[in-house]
Write a protein that holds these residues in place. Structure first.
Motif, short mmCIF file in Angstrom:
data_model
loop_
_atom_site.label_atom_id
_atom_site.label_comp_id
_atom_site.label_asym_id
_atom_site.label_seq_id
_atom_site.Cartn_x
_atom_site.Cartn_y
_atom_site.Cartn_z
N THR A 127 28.19 -6.29 -11.80
CA THR A 127 29.39 -6.91 -12.36
C THR A 127 30.34 -7.30 -11.23
OG1 THR A 127 30.81 -4.94 -12.54
CG2 THR A 127 29.20 -5.29 -14.29
N VAL A 128 31.22 -8.23 -11.54
CA VAL A 128 32.32 -8.54 -10.63
C VAL A 128 33.53 -8.89 -11.48
CG1 VAL A 128 31.69 -10.99 -10.38
CG2 VAL A 128 33.08 -9.86 -8.62
N SER A 129 34.68 -8.31 -11.11
CA SER A 129 35.94 -8.58 -11.79
C SER A 129 36.86 -9.32 -10.82
CB SER A 129 36.59 -7.28 -12.26
OG SER A 129 35.80 -6.66 -13.26
N VAL A 130 37.29 -10.50 -11.24
CA VAL A 130 38.08 -11.39 -10.38
C VAL A 130 39.51 -11.47 -10.92
CG1 VAL A 130 38.26 -13.71 -9.39
CG2 VAL A 130 36.00 -12.74 -9.92
N PRO A 131 40.51 -11.06 -10.15
CA PRO A 131 41.90 -11.17 -10.62
C PRO A 131 42.29 -12.64 -10.81
CG PRO A 131 41.72 -9.74 -8.69
CD PRO A 131 40.42 -10.45 -8.82
N LEU A 132 43.04 -12.89 -11.86
CA LEU A 132 43.56 -14.22 -12.13
C LEU A 132 45.08 -14.18 -12.00
CD1 LEU A 132 41.39 -15.14 -15.26
CD2 LEU A 132 41.01 -15.83 -12.88
N HIS A 133 45.66 -15.19 -11.34
CA HIS A 133 47.09 -15.19 -11.03
C HIS A 133 47.82 -16.31 -11.76
CE1 HIS A 133 44.79 -14.00 -7.31
NE2 HIS A 133 45.43 -12.88 -7.61
N ASP A 134 49.09 -16.06 -12.06
CA ASP A 134 49.94 -17.13 -12.56
C ASP A 134 50.65 -17.78 -11.38
OD1 ASP A 134 51.96 -15.41 -11.80
OD2 ASP A 134 52.67 -15.00 -13.83
N GLY A 135 51.58 -18.68 -11.69
CA GLY A 135 52.23 -19.44 -10.63
C GLY A 135 53.05 -18.63 -9.67
N ARG A 136 53.47 -17.45 -10.09
CA ARG A 136 54.25 -16.60 -9.21
C ARG A 136 53.36 -15.77 -8.30
NH1 ARG A 136 59.82 -13.87 -11.00
NH2 ARG A 136 60.46 -13.08 -8.97
N GLY A 137 52.05 -15.82 -8.54
CA GLY A 137 51.13 -15.01 -7.76
C GLY A 137 50.89 -13.65 -8.36
N ALA A 141 45.56 -11.13 -15.29
CA ALA A 141 44.32 -10.88 -16.01
C ALA A 141 43.19 -10.65 -15.02
CB ALA A 141 43.98 -12.06 -16.92
N ALA A 142 42.09 -10.14 -15.54
CA ALA A 142 40.87 -10.03 -14.74
C ALA A 142 39.75 -10.74 -15.49
CB ALA A 142 40.50 -8.57 -14.51
N LEU A 143 39.06 -11.61 -14.79
CA LEU A 143 37.86 -12.25 -15.32
C LEU A 143 36.68 -11.38 -14.94
CD1 LEU A 143 36.17 -14.62 -16.48
CD2 LEU A 143 36.27 -15.65 -14.19
N ASN A 144 35.98 -10.87 -15.95
CA ASN A 144 34.88 -9.94 -15.71
C ASN A 144 33.55 -10.62 -16.02
OD1 ASN A 144 36.89 -7.76 -15.47
ND2 ASN A 144 37.13 -8.09 -17.66
N LEU A 145 32.68 -10.66 -15.02
CA LEU A 145 31.36 -11.27 -15.18
C LEU A 145 30.30 -10.18 -15.12
CD1 LEU A 145 31.78 -14.38 -12.86
CD2 LEU A 145 32.22 -14.20 -15.31
N TYR A 146 29.45 -10.15 -16.14
CA TYR A 146 28.42 -9.12 -16.27
C TYR A 146 27.05 -9.76 -16.20
CZ TYR A 146 32.35 -6.36 -18.01
OH TYR A 146 33.56 -5.69 -18.13
N GLY A 147 26.17 -9.21 -15.34
CA GLY A 147 24.84 -9.78 -15.16
C GLY A 147 23.73 -8.77 -15.36
N ARG A 148 22.60 -9.25 -15.87
CA ARG A 148 21.42 -8.39 -16.07
C ARG A 148 20.53 -8.34 -14.84
NH1 ARG A 148 20.43 -6.63 -21.09
NH2 ARG A 148 21.66 -7.46 -22.81
N ASP A 149 20.80 -9.20 -13.87
CA ASP A 149 19.97 -9.27 -12.66
C ASP A 149 20.88 -9.07 -11.45
OD1 ASP A 149 18.39 -9.91 -10.48
OD2 ASP A 149 17.43 -11.62 -11.45
N SER A 150 20.74 -7.93 -10.79
CA SER A 150 21.61 -7.64 -9.65
C SER A 150 21.36 -8.59 -8.49
CB SER A 150 21.41 -6.19 -9.20
OG SER A 150 20.06 -5.94 -8.86
N ALA A 151 20.13 -9.07 -8.33
CA ALA A 151 19.82 -9.96 -7.21
C ALA A 151 20.56 -11.28 -7.33
CB ALA A 151 18.32 -10.19 -7.12
N THR A 152 20.69 -11.81 -8.56
CA THR A 152 21.40 -13.08 -8.72
C THR A 152 22.91 -12.89 -8.68
OG1 THR A 152 21.31 -12.88 -11.14
CG2 THR A 152 19.52 -14.10 -10.06
N MET A 153 23.39 -11.69 -9.01
CA MET A 153 24.82 -11.44 -8.96
C MET A 153 25.31 -11.14 -7.55
SD MET A 153 26.62 -11.51 -11.87
CE MET A 153 27.92 -10.27 -11.74
#
Length: 245
Positions: A127-137, A141-153
């Motif tokens: 998995t990878v969780s990417v912080p998302l920012h508004d205009g003030r920085g 939120a966090a965008l969370n991506l979940y994968g079944r294949d660790s090699a492709t992630m």
């Protein structure tokens, strides 16, 4: 300075709706309406376009309350819910720190008990969780991506971490790390530009306070109002301020 790459290694910035949505959020003041709709769009675009991501979600933190704003499936929601129940996990850490959190092997990660049990049980390997920012920085939120294949992630996890670690060096002309998937490259393009926007807005706010504006809140409000008056973006107005001061 970025490490020089051989020509065959370079993956050019990949523009598209996912990158555009992340950038638009980074240019949007947090107090305006429609933020939740933007977050839902980012989650939907991410799972549709990033090949390594089998599932995606977006979580937010307001006060002490974590909320799942969007989830592409019950599986993504279940992993988020396990983290919220424990008040611990990669997506919560990304929200709280503003730093991306990658988990290349969910089966060996012992830091978060609920996540460690639920994610592998549901077949999620990385998995990878990417912080998302508004205009003030601000991390909203966090965008969370979940994968079944660790090699492709793994390439995406590595590239996201690289972008964050070098974010202070980024300008609005960006060169994301190379990846083989166009959807991942698009995500990286958007994230790189969002980090660059955050940097230039913060620099402009700091410069305004150093030139007589009473505090950072007042400086940011001045920047936002000038952008609205000139019908331009926050980052463009921030750049103009830095050139003038």
């Amino acid at each position: 300075m970025a490490t020089p790459r051989h020509p065959e290694q370079v993956w050019p910035a990949q523009h598209g709706p996912l990158a555009d949505a992340i950038v638009a959020l980074a240019e949007t003041p947090g107090h305006v309406s429609g933020i939740e709709a933007r977050l839902k769009m980012i989650a939907a675009l991410a799972v549709d376009r990033v090949a390594a991501a089998d599932y995606a979600s977006v979580t937010t933190l307001e006060g002490d309350e974590y909320t799942i704003v969007a989830a592409s499936s019950d599986i993504a929601a279940a992993v988020d819910e396990a983290q919220i129940a424990d008040r611990a996990g990669p997506c919560l850490q990304a929200l709280e720190t503003g730093e991306p959190v990658g988990v290349p092997d969910t089966g060996t990660t012992m830091d978060w008990p609920g996540f460690h049990v639920v994610a592998p049980a549901l077949g999620l390997r990385a998995t990878v969780s990417v912080p998302l920012h508004d205009g003030r920085g601000t991390t909203i939120a966090a965008l969370n991506l979940y994968g079944r294949d660790s090699a492709t992630m793994e390439p995406l996890i590595t590239a996201v971490a690289h972008l964050y670690s070098t974010s202070r060096e980024l300008s609005l002309s960006i060169d994301p790390p190379p990846v083989s998937d166009p959807g991942a490259a698009e995500l990286l393009t958007g994230y790189a530009q969002a980090l660059a926007i955050r940097t230039i807005v913060r620099r402009a706010v700091q410069a305004l306070t150093e030139h007589g504006v009473s505090n950072r809140d007042a400086a940011y409000t001045m920047l936002y109002e000038r952008a609205a008056e000139h019908h331009t973006t926050l980052s463009a107005e921030a750049d103009a301020v830095l050139r003038q001061l």
